[in-house]
Design a protein around this motif. Structure first.
Motif, mmCIF file in Angstrom:
data_model
loop_
_atom_site.group_PDB
_atom_site.id
_atom_site.type_symbol
_atom_site.label_atom_id
_atom_site.label_comp_id
_atom_site.label_asym_id
_atom_site.label_seq_id
_atom_site.Cartn_x
_atom_site.Cartn_y
_atom_site.Cartn_z
ATOM 1 N N PRO A 39 0.741 -1.276 -0.077
ATOM 2 C CA PRO A 39 -0.023 -0.016 0.116
ATOM 3 C C PRO A 39 0.866 1.239 0.072
ATOM 4 O O PRO A 39 0.523 2.158 -0.722
ATOM 5 C CB PRO A 39 -0.938 -0.268 1.463
ATOM 6 N N ASP A 40 1.836 1.266 0.769
ATOM 7 C CA ASP A 40 2.863 2.584 0.838
ATOM 8 C C ASP A 40 3.433 2.607 -0.752
ATOM 9 O O ASP A 40 3.644 3.758 -0.996
ATOM 10 C CB ASP A 40 3.744 2.253 1.828
ATOM 11 N N VAL A 41 3.903 1.597 -1.389
ATOM 12 C CA VAL A 41 4.484 1.898 -2.782
ATOM 13 C C VAL A 41 3.381 2.371 -3.553
ATOM 14 O O VAL A 41 3.882 3.193 -4.365
ATOM 15 C CB VAL A 41 5.089 0.510 -3.159
ATOM 16 N N GLU A 42 2.276 1.637 -3.509
ATOM 17 C CA GLU A 42 1.125 2.086 -4.296
ATOM 18 C C GLU A 42 0.644 3.744 -4.286
ATOM 19 O O GLU A 42 0.315 4.236 -5.245
ATOM 20 C CB GLU A 42 -0.045 1.289 -4.151
ATOM 21 N N ARG A 43 0.625 4.059 -3.076
ATOM 22 C CA ARG A 43 0.369 5.559 -2.773
ATOM 23 C C ARG A 43 1.448 6.375 -3.185
ATOM 24 O O ARG A 43 0.942 7.212 -3.995
ATOM 25 C CB ARG A 43 0.296 5.451 -1.133
ATOM 26 N N VAL A 44 2.868 6.201 -2.956
ATOM 27 C CA VAL A 44 3.745 7.031 -3.826
ATOM 28 C C VAL A 44 3.642 6.889 -5.279
ATOM 29 O O VAL A 44 3.931 7.824 -6.112
ATOM 30 C CB VAL A 44 5.202 6.537 -3.411
ATOM 31 N N ARG A 45 3.420 5.607 -6.062
ATOM 32 C CA ARG A 45 3.506 5.481 -7.376
ATOM 33 C C ARG A 45 2.089 6.344 -7.937
ATOM 34 O O ARG A 45 2.351 6.789 -8.907
ATOM 35 C CB ARG A 45 3.171 3.914 -7.691
ATOM 36 N N ARG A 46 1.043 6.180 -7.221
ATOM 37 C CA ARG A 46 -0.069 7.008 -7.707
ATOM 38 C C ARG A 46 0.138 8.447 -7.555
ATOM 39 O O ARG A 46 -0.345 9.294 -8.510
ATOM 40 C CB ARG A 46 -1.331 6.813 -6.889
ATOM 41 N N CYS A 47 0.837 9.033 -6.431
ATOM 42 C CA CYS A 47 1.077 10.343 -6.457
ATOM 43 C C CYS A 47 2.222 10.855 -7.638
ATOM 44 O O CYS A 47 1.799 11.787 -8.231
ATOM 45 C CB CYS A 47 1.958 10.591 -5.125
ATOM 46 N N HIS A 48 3.302 9.820 -7.812
ATOM 47 C CA HIS A 48 4.098 10.047 -9.052
ATOM 48 C C HIS A 48 3.199 10.184 -10.434
ATOM 49 O O HIS A 48 3.565 11.240 -11.055
ATOM 50 C CB HIS A 48 5.007 9.023 -8.962
ATOM 51 N N GLN A 49 2.520 9.361 -10.595
ATOM 52 C CA GLN A 49 1.658 9.284 -11.489
ATOM 53 C C GLN A 49 0.776 10.690 -11.757
ATOM 54 O O GLN A 49 0.542 11.178 -12.949
ATOM 55 C CB GLN A 49 0.564 7.987 -11.844
ATOM 56 N N ASN A 50 0.227 10.851 -10.667
ATOM 57 C CA ASN A 50 -0.532 12.164 -10.908
ATOM 58 C C ASN A 50 0.046 13.701 -11.017
ATOM 59 O O ASN A 50 -0.239 14.407 -11.735
ATOM 60 C CB ASN A 50 -1.370 12.347 -9.440
ATOM 61 N N ASP A 51 1.425 13.306 -10.448
ATOM 62 C CA ASP A 51 2.401 14.488 -10.828
ATOM 63 C C ASP A 51 2.636 14.700 -12.537
ATOM 64 O O ASP A 51 2.688 15.699 -12.822
ATOM 65 C CB ASP A 51 3.755 14.418 -10.115
ATOM 66 N N ILE A 52 2.850 13.245 -13.033
ATOM 67 C CA ILE A 52 3.137 13.309 -14.444
ATOM 68 C C ILE A 52 2.040 13.704 -15.328
ATOM 69 O O ILE A 52 2.163 14.542 -16.217
ATOM 70 C CB ILE A 52 3.679 11.925 -14.866
ATOM 71 N N GLU A 53 0.717 13.383 -14.921
ATOM 72 C CA GLU A 53 -0.340 13.897 -15.835
ATOM 73 C C GLU A 53 -0.829 15.260 -15.604
ATOM 74 O O GLU A 53 -1.563 15.878 -16.228
ATOM 75 C CB GLU A 53 -1.553 13.157 -14.928
ATOM 76 N N THR A 54 -0.256 16.013 -14.293
ATOM 77 C CA THR A 54 -0.790 17.321 -14.141
ATOM 78 C C THR A 54 0.336 18.136 -14.606
ATOM 79 O O THR A 54 0.173 19.431 -15.177
ATOM 80 C CB THR A 54 -0.857 17.600 -12.592
ATOM 81 N N ILE A 55 1.912 17.936 -14.223
ATOM 82 C CA ILE A 55 2.807 18.793 -14.259
ATOM 83 C C ILE A 55 3.266 19.003 -16.131
ATOM 84 O O ILE A 55 3.696 20.027 -16.667
ATOM 85 C CB ILE A 55 4.114 18.489 -13.624
ATOM 86 N N ILE A 56 3.116 17.715 -16.921
ATOM 87 C CA ILE A 56 3.528 18.051 -18.060
ATOM 88 C C ILE A 56 2.181 18.964 -19.054
ATOM 89 O O ILE A 56 2.754 19.660 -19.826
ATOM 90 C CB ILE A 56 3.393 16.498 -18.762
#
Length: 127
Positions: A39-56
């Motif tokens: 769950p901790d890895v998935e939380r960080v991974r989802r946060c990273h994915q959201n950053d990519i989807e928003t920052i680009i």
């Protein structure tokens, strides 16, 4: 830029790997235990994915916005608000802060993108 190393850190410390090659040097029985989700890895991974989807999109719209020659103080305000909203979003995501903290920070970043997009379109079409 810290999300990828943070994801790797969580994968190593939680012993949760996604790919066979990541655990290839381990014994067969240990490999089965390490190839799992945490769950901790998935939380960080989802946060990273959201950053990519928003920052680009922000970078692309921000570049177009900067090319329209906006007032410097207005451009800085857009860029600073977006950066602040993403920092708040990441903190809220990683530390599981209660909603609406994460949602509001995401919406603020989205509104900055909309504001810059409107300004670009207004410049292009002379609205």
């Amino acid at each position: 830029m810290l999300m990828a190393p943070l994801t790797a850190f969580y994968r190593m410390t939680r012993g949760a790997f996604a790919n066979e090659e990541d655990v290839a040097r381990k014994p067969v029985e240990e490999r089965k235990k390490l190839l799992r989700n945490h769950p901790d890895v998935e939380r960080v991974r989802r946060c990273h994915q959201n950053d990519i989807e928003t920052i680009i999109p922000f970078v692309l719209v921000g570049l177009l916005y900067a090319l329209t020659g906006p007032v410097l103080s207005t451009a800085l305000l857009h860029f600073r608000i977006f950066a602040g909203s993403r920092i708040c979003h990441t903190i809220a995501y990683l530390f599981s802060l209660p909603q609406p903290s994460r949602g509001l920070s995401w919406v603020i970043g989205l509104l900055v993108n909309f504001s810059m997009s409107y300004s670009v379109l207004r410049s292009v079409f002379y609205l």
